[in-house]
Design a protein around this motif. Sequence first.
Motif: not given
Length: 301
Positions: A27-38, A42-46, A55-61
Amino acid sequence: MTNQNTETSNPATAELQAIDGRIWSVPDQFIDAMREGLQAYAVHQNVQEAIITGTGAAALADDVKVHDLEPYLPNRRRARGTMATAYVAPFAQYATAYAEPGAAVFVDAEHMAATAVLDLGTKETPGHTDHRAKLQPSKTAPYTALLAINGRLQSQQALAEFIEDWGALARLQFFNADGEISNGKALAAVRRITIENLRKVDSEEQQLSANRTAFESVKASSQEPIPTTIYYTCKPYADLEERTFVLRISIITGDKAPSLVLRIQNLEAHVEEMGKELAKLVQTAISGAMPVLLGSYSKAQ
């Protein structure tokens, strides 16, 4: 489950290919959830990398929010806030108790205020400057009443009531060119003022010319000596010393009844001197715990 040669109209399902060569329909909902989780990971890691590396700066969506978890921690990460008072002693007590390295006090003499920036920090380790103590002395009642009447037209009744009301809380002395006048006589003179309008005409007739000159004068008098200056002594602020303000009395005779105006002489000089007095009081109360500077401080964004 379908054959690997089977085509699908959903591009999302075509991205998930099993090791055995088969394609699974997800299902598309499952894929969207996986993408949001990834994306969240990535945001957390940044953010973590930006904090660790300094550095005090990070690229965030744009659609990702950073949540502050401090309310759920046992203690706050650092002290911040503003303590406000109208008195020097509690201001100095709080500032010295919570001052961090690099803290400083700024005294704004023009506005009779002082601010202690307790987390100002140093050149090497600047602070956030959001933990402060604010001193804003309050004007006393006699000084507030004096400023309210300064430069404003007053009727005889209003000025007489001002003298009666504040004579007990502020020391009043009345003077004219002949010397000091007692309070009772000064009050009686204010209550009873006589306006005399004098007109004089000089006329001169010559054979070829005529000249007429008119002189008009208005004189205010009273049965009692009218004061021309008032010495008004009071404490302008609770922690400051008593100060004597000299008021000049003017009588306006244009209307049917006379009006009176009190003006404080050299008010700007008084304000400057009171600001310097406040700075000395703060410096004495701080007792060298931190620098006391004349001026104000604002944090740049």
